[in-house]
Design an enzyme around this catalytic site. Structure first.
Site, mmCIF file in Angstrom:
data_model
loop_
_atom_site.group_PDB
_atom_site.id
_atom_site.type_symbol
_atom_site.label_atom_id
_atom_site.label_comp_id
_atom_site.label_asym_id
_atom_site.label_seq_id
_atom_site.Cartn_x
_atom_site.Cartn_y
_atom_site.Cartn_z
ATOM 1 N N GLY A 53 0.825 -1.202 0.000
ATOM 2 C CA GLY A 53 0.000 0.000 0.000
ATOM 3 C C GLY A 53 0.858 1.251 0.000
ATOM 4 N N SER A 54 0.335 2.332 -0.548
ATOM 5 C CA SER A 54 1.014 3.619 -0.454
ATOM 6 C C SER A 54 0.805 4.192 0.948
ATOM 7 C CB SER A 54 0.462 4.591 -1.496
ATOM 8 O OG SER A 54 0.799 4.147 -2.788
ATOM 9 N N GLY A 55 1.461 5.323 1.209
ATOM 10 C CA GLY A 55 1.286 5.975 2.492
ATOM 11 C C GLY A 55 2.447 5.755 3.435
ATOM 12 N N HIS A 56 3.417 4.925 3.016
ATOM 13 C CA HIS A 56 4.579 4.618 3.854
ATOM 14 C C HIS A 56 5.855 5.186 3.261
ATOM 15 C CE1 HIS A 56 1.881 1.972 5.931
ATOM 16 N NE2 HIS A 56 1.670 1.252 4.848
ATOM 17 N N ASP A 71 -1.871 -7.798 1.312
ATOM 18 C CA ASP A 71 -0.705 -8.004 0.454
ATOM 19 C C ASP A 71 -0.540 -9.479 0.120
ATOM 20 O OD1 ASP A 71 0.742 -5.248 0.343
ATOM 21 O OD2 ASP A 71 0.060 -5.498 2.406
ATOM 22 N N HIS A 80 -0.276 1.099 10.398
ATOM 23 C CA HIS A 80 -1.594 1.566 9.971
ATOM 24 C C HIS A 80 -2.432 1.910 11.185
ATOM 25 C CE1 HIS A 80 0.032 -1.431 7.207
ATOM 26 N NE2 HIS A 80 -0.349 -0.616 6.273
#
Ligand SMILES: Nc1ncnc2c1ncn2[C@@H]1O[C@H](COP(=O)(O)OP(=O)(O)O)[C@@H](O)[C@H]1O
Ligand SMILES: Nc1ncnc2c1ncn2[C@@H]1O[C@H](COP(=O)(O)OP(=O)(O)O)[C@@H](O)[C@H]1O
Ligand SMILES: [Mg+2]
Ligand SMILES: [Mg+2]
Ligand SMILES: [Mg+2]
Ligand SMILES: [Mg+2]
Lengths: 211, 336, 336, 211
Positions: free
Chosen positions: C59-62, C115, C224
C-alpha cells in the site's frame, strides 16, 4: 568597589539573570525565535561557575573580561557575541582599574557600546540591547564618584531605554521581518541589558545597606 | 491562542538536546565523522592532508543541516550551537584550527545576525593564528528581504547547494580564490521560499515558535518562525507550489532552456506524500516555463523541528556548477 | 475523543494522492526510474538484461517505502496500491512481466492479509504465464504476535534490510535459490518495534487512524495504527529506547560480539533531533550488551503519514549478509 | 432474472455501495486501518463504469465474472482480493447460467465462499466478511424458485451474520492485534457483504413492485 566586591555583585547578577530566563524567553518568543532566555541562562550559569570560591581577579578589568570571555564562549547566538563583546571591549578600555567607580563604569559601558556597534552594525533606534545601553552611556557621562551613589539612577535610565524599544520597529535580527508587528513589544536583548544594570544596582545597594 | 497543544517529543533533559543529538549523530557515523573534544563540532575522518577546507555551521534544530553535510565532496567540518543559536566563536575557531591544512578555510553559513557575528569573531581570531579564512553567507530566502537588499536575506535550505558546490570545488581546485568564486556564484544562483502549516518548537522552552489557525498557512515563513510574506487560507497543493515558484521566478531571471537543480525540502513534519505531490507540480510548472530540471532532491534536508510545510529551492546551473554538482559526495544526509 | 484536530495537509483531490505522489516520485527520479503504463508501478531504468528480479510493493502511504528502494542493488521494481491498500493482482502481474528476464521474480513485501492475497493471486497468474516466482514475506514487528507465531507478525521498517540483501544477492548470485536462501535468512535475522506519540491519517478520509492522549505513547504501534503492546505515560527518550531494545533482545538471542545494522526510522513527524537522541541511547545500550553496530541508518525510511514516533530495527549480520550489506546501492531513498 | 435484469440490479448495488463509503469507512476506522470504504468506493465506481449503456453480458455468469475481475483489478487491499475472488469463483461455478434463480444464486455464493476460504484461509467466527457470507450460503441451500421470492430473507440472514461479528474477536487482518478490543464492533467486510445482498434485494423488490 574593588574586584572582590565586584565579584560578589556580578555573581549575584548572574544568579538573577539565570532566574530571569522565563521572562526573557517570553520576550523572545513574541518577536524573536524564543531562545534568548536559554542563551542568557547558559551564559550566566557559566559565569556562576567561573566566579566560584577559588576565583580571584587581579583587578575589575580582568574580572569583566573573564565574564565577557565566558559569555562569548558558552552562549552562542546573537546575544553571546553581543554581550561577550560588551564585557570584553569594555574591560579592555579600563585595563588595570582596581576600582569600579562611576567614571570607570561609564568608560566600561561606552567602550562596550563602541565594540557592539563595530561588531553588529546596529544603531540606536534599531530595537536592540543598544537602546538600553546607549541610554546608560549617555546618562553616566556626566556623573562621577562612587558607583553606589549613581548605579540606581543609571539602572532607571537603562530601563527607560528598554521601554523605548516598545515604540521601535525592528530592523535587525530575527524580529526584522515582523516589521510593524514588532511595535508594542520590548526587545529581549534590551531587557537583558537593563536587567544586568538593575541587578548590579540591587546588589550594590544591599551591600551599602548592610555596611 | 489558536492552539494550546504543547509539543510532544521523546527527549531526555531538555537542556541537553543539542549535545545529545550531536552524540547520536557521531555514534551513527563513526566511520566517517568524529567529534572535536568537548565542543559540538564534527569533522571528517578522511580529511585530506592538503586542501582548502570548507567549514559550515550554525544553530542546532535544523537537522540534518549542518553536520549531516560533512563528508567527502561536501563540508569538511560543522560547528554547531545550541538550538537556534549560532555556535560560539571558540567553537568555530577550534574547528577552523582542526581542519586547516595551511591552505585556508572557507566559512559557509546562513545569513543571520548571530551567525554573522560569531563567525566574524572566529575569523578575526583565526587571523591572529595566521589562518586564512573567507566568509560566504547564504541568503537564498526570497521572502525575507527585497532583491536590492539581498544581503539582508536569510539563509535556508539553499545552504545545501552552496555546500555541495563548495565541497566539489575544494576537491577539484587547489586555488582558494577559484573555489570562492564558483561557490559565490552558486550562492548567487540559489533561490528558496517556504510555506508553513504549523510551527516547530524550541525544545528547551517546550513551546511552539508561532501559532497558525487550522485553516491557514504562511508563505515565506522562516526557519525559526520568522514571519513570512503572507498568511493565507489553505489551498490545493498545486496552487501553493505555483505561488512559491512564482515568488522565485519574479526574483531571478530564468531563460527558457536554463537548467536547474530542484530541492523540495521538508520543514519537518510534512509527509513524503505532500513533498512528492509538490515535486509533481513543480516539475510540471518548470516544464511550462521551459526550465529544465537536471536533478531533484525530495526529503528532510533543512528542518525547523516539527514545523509542518516545505520549501522549494532552485539552483541555476552553468557548465562549471553543473560539473561540480555531478561530482560524487558522501555524507550522512547526502550521497551522490 | 482526546483530540478533535483534523489532519492539515497540502494535497489536491484527496482521492488522487497515491497517484499524484507516484508521479512526483517518477518526475524527481526520471534518470533512474520509469513508470509502467497506467498503473502505479515503478521499475529501474537500468534493469540488467539477465538477473533474478526483485519485486517489492504494498500500500502507499509509507513513503519512501516501497518505490524509494527501487534501483541498483535494491529492488528492481515496486508495485503500489492506494493509501494503506495492497496493490491489485494485475498491477503486480504487469510489473512481474516487465522485470522478468526469464530467471524468475522474487516477491518481497510486508506480511499483511491484503498483500498476501493480492501477491498470491499475482503469483498464480504469473505461473500461468510460466514466470517463476517466489514469495518472501517480511514479518519483523516483534510487537505484533508471539515468536511461535512469527508468520503472523507484521512487516514494518525491516523491509528495507531484506530488500538491501535481496538486491545485493541478486546482483552477485545467479542462482535463484541461493538468492532466496540468503534473503530469507536476512528476513529471519531482522527484528523491529516502534513507539507512536501521535497518529497518522488516511488522506482520502481526512481522519487520524487513532487517538492518543497528549501525555501517552504506545509501544508497538503498527504502521496503519494497529494497536501495540502497551500504552504508557510519556517517558524520557533513553527509557523508551531501552524498552524498545529490550523487546527486541527478548525475542532474538544475540550473543556478545554479534554484529548488527541499526535503523532508527521516523514513523513520520518526529524530528531528527529525537531520532538522533534515540541513536545515541541505542548505541550506548547495544554497547552495554556487547552487540557491535556495523552500520546505522537514521531518518525517514518507512513512515505512516504524519504519525509521530519512531521504530528501531536490528539486522543481525553474518559474513555473507554483511558482505551483501556492504555492496553499493543506488535508489531515491537509499544510497551506499 | 436474466443477465440484463441482473445488470440493472448490480448497477444499483454498485451505486448504493459507493454511497455507503462513509459507513464503511467509519467501521474500518474502529477496528481496521480506515480504508475499507475507500476501497469499496473505488471498486464499485469501476463496476459502475463497467456496466455502462454499451455493456451487455452473454449470461449472468459472465456478468458476475466481469464484476469480480473489475473489483479485483481496481480495489487492491484485502477486500479487493476477497470480493474479487467471491465474484469470480462464484461465477465460474455457474458458468453458462442464463438465469439467476435461487439455486443458481446459492451455488454462486457457495462457490464464492469456497474461493474465499482458499484465498484467505479464514474460517467462520474469525470476524470477517465470511461470517455474513456463510450465513447466506447455509440458509439458501434449502431454498428454490425465483430469486425475488427469497432474496429478502437471504439478506436478513446475511445481516444476522454480520451482527454476529460484533461478538467475535478478530483473528485475522488489521484488527487482529486489537484482540478483545474488537468486541462490540462489526467487521467492515461483513457489513459490505450484507449490504451487497441487501441492495440486491432492495432493487429486485422494487422491480417486482413496478412490474
Ligand atoms: N546587531 C546587533 N547589535 C546589537 N544587539 C543585537 C544585534 N543583533 C541582535 N542583537 C540583540 O540580540 C538579541 C537576540 O539575542 P538572541 O535571541 O540570543 O539571538 P538570536 O537572534 O541569534 O536568536 C536581540 O534582542 C538584540 O537585543
Ligand atoms: N482472510 C480473509 N478472509 C476473508 N475476509 C477477509 C480476510 N482478510 C480480510 N478480510 C476482510 O477484508 C476486510 C478489510 O478490507 P480492507 O479494509 O479493504 O483491507 P485491508 O485490511 O487491507 O485494509 C475485513 O473487514 C474482512 O472482512
Ligand atoms: Mg533569539
Ligand atoms: Mg536564536
Ligand atoms: Mg488497508
Ligand atoms: Mg482496511
Amino acid at each position: 568597589m574593588n574586584a572582590s566586591q565586584l565579584k560578589l555583585t556580578m555573581a549575584f547578577v548572574a544568579r538573577e539573570m539565570v532566574a530571569s530566563e522565563p521572562l526573557l524567553t517570553k520576550a523572545d518568543q513574541v518577536i524573536g525565535d524564543g531562545d534568548h532566555g536559554i542563551g542568557m541562562e547558559r551564559g550566566f550559569n557559566a559565569v556562576i561557575e567561573l566566579l566560584d570560591d577559588n576565583y580571584q581577579a587581579e583587578d575589575v578589568s580582568v574580572l569583566m573580561k573573564d565574564i565577557g570571555t565566558t559569555m562569548m564562549s558558552t552562549m552562542g547566538g546573537a546575544s553571546g557575541a553581543i554581550f561577550g563583546t560588551l564585557f570584553r571591549a569594555g574591560a579592555k578600555q579600563i585595563k588595570g582599574a582596581q576600582n569600579l567607580d562611576t567614571e570607570t563604569f561609564h568608560h566600561f559601558l561606552a567602550a562596550g557600546l563602541a565594540g557592539v556597534y563595530k561588531r553588529g552594525g546596529a544603531k540606536p533606534g534599531d530595537k536592540t540591547m543598544i537602546d538600553a545601553l546607549v541610554a546608560a552611556v549617555d546618562y553616566s557621562k556626566d556623573l562621577s564618584g562612587a558607583l553606589e551613589n549613581n548605579i540606581e539612577d543609571i539602572a532607571v535610565i537603562a530601563q527607560q531605554g528598554l521601554e523605548a524599544t516598545k515604540d521601535m520597529i525592528a530592523t535587525t535580527g530575527k524580529a526584522k521581518t515582523l516589521g510593524e508587528r514588532s511595535l508594542g513589544h520590548p526587545d529581549p536583548g534590551a531587557i537583558s541589558m537593563a536587567l544586568i544594570i538593575a541587578f548590579m544596582s540591587q546588589h550594590i545597594n544591599q551591600q551599602v545597606a548592610v555596611a | 491562542m489558536v492552539n494550546i497543544r504543547k509539543p510532544k517529543k521523546l527527549i531526555n533533559n531538555r537542556m541537553d538536546v543539542a549535545k545529545e543529538q550531536f552524540e547520536g549523530l557521531i555514534a551513527a557515523n563513526k566511520n566517517t565523522l568524529k567529534a572535536l573534544p568537548k565542543i559540538t563540532a564534527a569533522i571528517r575522518n578522511d580529511m585530506p592532508a592538503q586542501k582548502v577546507a570548507i567549514l559550515t555551521g550554525g544553530g542546532s534544530g535544523h537537522e540534518p543541516l549542518f553536520a549531516g553535510y560533512v563528508g567527502q565532496g561536501l563540508a569538511d567540518a560543522a560547528a554547531l550551537g545550541d538550538i537556534f543559536a549560532a555556535p560560539a566563536p571558540n567553537v568555530i575557531l577550534q574547528t577552523t584550527e582542526a581542519i586547516d591544512t595551511g591552505k585556508g578555510v572557507i566559512y559557509i553559513y546562513g545569513n543571520y545576525a548571530g551567525d554573522n557575528m560569531n563567525f566574524d569573531i572566529a575569523s578575526e581570531l583565526a587571523d591572529d593564528d595566521d589562518i586564512k579564512t573567507h566568509t560566504i553567507r547564504v541568503w537564498d530566502d526570497v521572502a525575507s528581504a527585497p532583491l536590492d537588499k539581498i544581503e539582508e536575506r536569510r539563509g535556508v535550505a539553499g545552504d545545501l547547494y552552496v555546500l555541495k558546490i563548495a565541497g566539489a570545488a575544494s576537491e577539484k581546485y587547489d586555488d582558494f580564490d577559484e573555489i570562492v568564486a564558483v561557490t559565490e556564484r552558486a550562492r548567487d544562483n540559489t533561490r528558496s521560499i517556504g510555506v508553513a502549516l504549523s510551527a516547530g518548537s524550541v525544545p528547551q522552552t517546550n513551546t511552539f515558535t508561532f501559532q497558525l489557525p487550522d485553516d491557514e498557512m504562511e508563505i515565506g515563513m522562516g526557519l525559526h518562525g520568522e514571519p513570512g510574506v503572507s498568511r493565507e487560507k489553505m489551498q490545493p497543493a498545486d496552487a501553493v507550489v505555483d505561488t512559491l515558484i512564482n515568488h522565485i521566478i519574479e526574483d531571478f531571471k530564468y531563460q527558457s532552456g536554463d537548467e536547474v537543480c530542484l530541492l523540495i525540502n521538508n520543514l519537518g513534519a510534512s509527509t513524503y506524500m505532500e513533498l512528492l505531490i509538490a515535486s509533481r507540480r513543480a516539475h510540471q510548472k518548470l516544464e511550462e516555463l521551459g526550465i529544465l530540471v537536471h536533478d531533484t532532491l525530495v526529503g528532510n534536508y533543512c528542518t525547523s523541528q516539527e514545523m509542518s510545510g516545505y520549501s522549494i529551492t532552485l539552483l541555476k546551473l552553468d557548465d562549471e556548477i553543473k560539473q561540480l554538482y555531478n561530482q560524487p559526495c558522501n555524507s550522512f544526509a547526502l550521497r551522490k
